[in-house]
Scaffold this active site. Structure first.
Site, PDB file in Angstrom:
ATOM      1  N   LYS A   1       4.191  -5.553   2.036  1.00 33.60           N
ATOM      2  CA  LYS A   1       3.323  -6.307   1.137  1.00 33.60           C
ATOM      3  C   LYS A   1       3.599  -7.812   1.214  1.00 33.60           C
ATOM      4  O   LYS A   1       2.729  -8.617   0.903  1.00 33.60           O
ATOM      5  CB  LYS A   1       3.456  -5.789  -0.292  1.00 33.60           C
ATOM      6  CG  LYS A   1       2.843  -4.395  -0.409  1.00 33.60           C
ATOM      7  CD  LYS A   1       2.724  -3.901  -1.807  1.00 33.60           C
ATOM      8  CE  LYS A   1       1.988  -2.572  -1.835  1.00 33.60           C
ATOM      9  NZ  LYS A   1       2.734  -1.480  -1.174  1.00 33.60           N
TER      10      LYS A   1
HETATM   11  C1  LIG Z   1       2.201  -0.251  -0.750  1.00 38.09           C
HETATM   12  C2  LIG Z   1       2.975   0.528   0.265  1.00 38.09           C
HETATM   13  C3  LIG Z   1       2.370   1.520   1.069  1.00 38.09           C
HETATM   14  C4  LIG Z   1       0.910   1.897   0.930  1.00 38.09           C
HETATM   15  O1  LIG Z   1       0.036   0.894   1.372  1.00 38.09           O
HETATM   16  P1  LIG Z   1      -1.510   0.912   0.967  1.00 38.09           P
HETATM   17  O2  LIG Z   1      -2.049  -0.367   1.453  1.00 38.09           O
HETATM   18  O3  LIG Z   1      -1.553   1.049  -0.538  1.00 38.09           O
HETATM   19  O4  LIG Z   1      -2.144   2.091   1.647  1.00 38.09           O
HETATM   20  C5  LIG Z   1       3.149   2.162   2.017  1.00 38.09           C
HETATM   21  N1  LIG Z   1       4.476   1.886   2.153  1.00 38.09           N
HETATM   22  C6  LIG Z   1       5.089   0.952   1.409  1.00 38.09           C
HETATM   23  C7  LIG Z   1       6.524   0.703   1.595  1.00 38.09           C
HETATM   24  C8  LIG Z   1       4.376   0.234   0.432  1.00 38.09           C
HETATM   25  O5  LIG Z   1       4.992  -0.691  -0.309  1.00 38.09           O
END
Ligand SMILES: *Cc1c(COP(=O)(O)O)cnc(C)c1O
Length: 462
Positions: free
Chosen positions: A112
């Site tokens: 993120k």
């Molecule tokens: C948020 C997240 C996901 C999922 O991603 P999306 O964009 O919501 O599909 C997967 N792995 C980690 C470590 C995350 O923080």
């Protein structure tokens, strides 16, 4: 570039407006009216370029001239300078045709950061131009709040308030948020659970009078600028492994579908992509929809991959919009039914989705098995989210000769529970975080009451 709502009842916006608005007033999500397209020559010319240069070329058409080139370049350079690896998102080879794309070298060790480091800087830029201040509010169950905080800590025009459930997040998770001592960062521990925290944030967005006219901004995964920033690494990884002269495939640990929607967009923009594989944990709405046309809510399960624990997948609406040939009436109707009861997709849209995506669900026992197996075979310690991707990639056909790129969404040290359960001693935090447990913390404990939180926000914002 104009952005339109998936529900068709909100006015079209430019990039800046779409970013500041988040959710459209008709309840829909903004998408570009038309996606930019890169020719083979343009893609080929990106191979071998630094990540920030690729980021500039990919994002420029989305920004549509609303930021001067020099300024956009500076913002992008600042953003990716916060990553601890010179390649920003390095590729690591696992087998002759299976690769990991490590997206976890940012400040909070999860993917993120790639988007939120940029989003904070873009928001700050636009607010500065307008001479305005903004307030960000969000709720976290622990593992994603820190990325938003790190993305805003340097922003002069933004205050950020992140609510977490008091004594219900792990120490490492809490400290990743509460040891950021910047003046504009405010952590609130709510005496309640995550749902209480989220309800307070929702109520605050619904009635913003307590802010006396200051803009309240959401940075959750439906913000278009996050998708845009994520498209970049699909293209960067693709051209690094031979695109546009050969196809590549991607497998993505998925929940709200923001990450893989960016991959889908990269393919629409000209990247030659053979397979897009959705990996889910036991919270499998995406997999059930594709496999069984069962588009329905189920009870939330707490899994070993907690950042993928969701009931509804918010960005899926963007994909449905395309699957329904951009018929916003049909999308609105489907989602209204889905809110009330189990729903099913119409035949043609379902077939379109099945032609583009494969999917696979990975339960907790398998996650542990995969962490052990991947380590034995490659020496790589996977985090539990990435482990779902590793297995789904194998099922979907890593081994067919086309490069399969599995997105590594978090560093294993961030989710040590699963690593220990899999039989390992643990995973060391990177050097930059080794003193996390001795850093000074700051947070406010408040009752789970809208009025108490709003009074605190109004009083402490700068
Ligand atoms: C948020 C997240 C996901 C999922 O991603 P999306 O964009 O919501 O599909 C997967 N792995 C980690 C470590 C995350 O923080």
């Amino acid at each position: 570039m104009r952005y339109i709502s998936t529900r068709g009842e909100a006015p079209a916006l430019n990039f800046e407006q779409a970013m500041l608005t988040g959710l459209a007033p008709d309840g829909g999500l903004y998408v570009p009216e038309t996606l930019p397209h890169f020719s083979r020559e343009e893609l080929a010319a990106m191979a071998g370029q630094p990540y920030s240069e690729i980021a500039f070329r990919v994002m420029k058409p989305f920004v549509g001239g609303e930021i001067e080139d020099d300024t956009l370049r500076r913002i992008i350079d600042d953003t990716y300078a916060t990553f601890k690896h010179e390649a920003v998102v390095p590729l690591k080879q696992l087998s002759h045709d299976h690769w990991l794309l490590e997206l976890f070298h940012g400040p909070t060790l999860a993917f993120k950061d790639v988007a939120l480091q940029l989003l904070g800087r873009l928001l700050d830029h636009f607010l500065a131009e307008r001479g305005e201040k903004g307030v960000i509010m969000g709720a976290t169950s622990g593992d994603t709040g820190s990325a938003a905080i790190e993305g805003c800590r340097h922003c002069d025009h933004l205050d950020i308030f992140i609510l977490h459930p008091y004594q219900r997040v792990s120490e490492v998770q809490r400290r990743q948020m509460t040891t950021v001592l910047a003046d504009n960062v405010h952590n609130i521990a709510i005496e309640g659970n995550f749902d209480d925290a989220q309800a307070i944030v929702k109520a605050s967005f619904a009635d913003q009078a307590f802010l006396d006219g200051t803009r309240l901004i959401a940075v959750n995964s439906i913000n278009w600028a996050r998708i845009m920033a994520q498209i970049v690494y699909y293209i960067a990884a693709g051209v690094a492994l031979g695109a546009p002269y050969r196809e590549v495939s991607f497998t993505v640990p998925s929940a709200n579908f923001g990450n893989l929607y960016a991959g889908y967009s990269a393919a629409q923009m000209g990247l030659p992509v053979k397979q897009l594989v959705i990996a889910t944990n036991a919270n499998d709405i995406l997999h059930r929809t594709l496999a069984d046309n069962d588009f329905s809510k189920r009870e939330l399960l707490a899994t070993l991959a907690p950042s993928m624990d969701i009931v509804v997948s918010s960005n899926f609406e963007r994909l449905l919009f395309d699957a329904y040939a951009r018929d916003s009436d049909a999308v609105r109707d489907l989602l209204a039914r889905f809110q009330q009861q189990p729903a099913a997709l119409a035949e043609a849209p379902l077939e379109r989705l099945r032609a583009r995506f494969a999917s696979h669900r990975v339960d907790d026992d398998t996650i542990l098995e995969v962490i052990r197996e991947a380590y034995q075979r490659t020496g790589e310690l996977l985090d539990p989210h990435t482990a779902t991707g590793y297995r789904a990639a194998e099922v979907a056909g890593a081994g067919d000769g086309t490069p399969m790129i599995t997105l590594a969404t978090a560093h294993p040290a961030k989710f040590e529970d699963a690593v220990v359960k899999a039989g390992f001693e643990g995973a060391a935090l990177p050097d930059s975080m080794s003193d996390l447990l001795s850093r000074e913390e700051r947070y406010e404990v408040l009752p789970a009451e809208v009025s108490a939180v709003q009074a605190f926000v109004a009083r402490t914002r700068r």
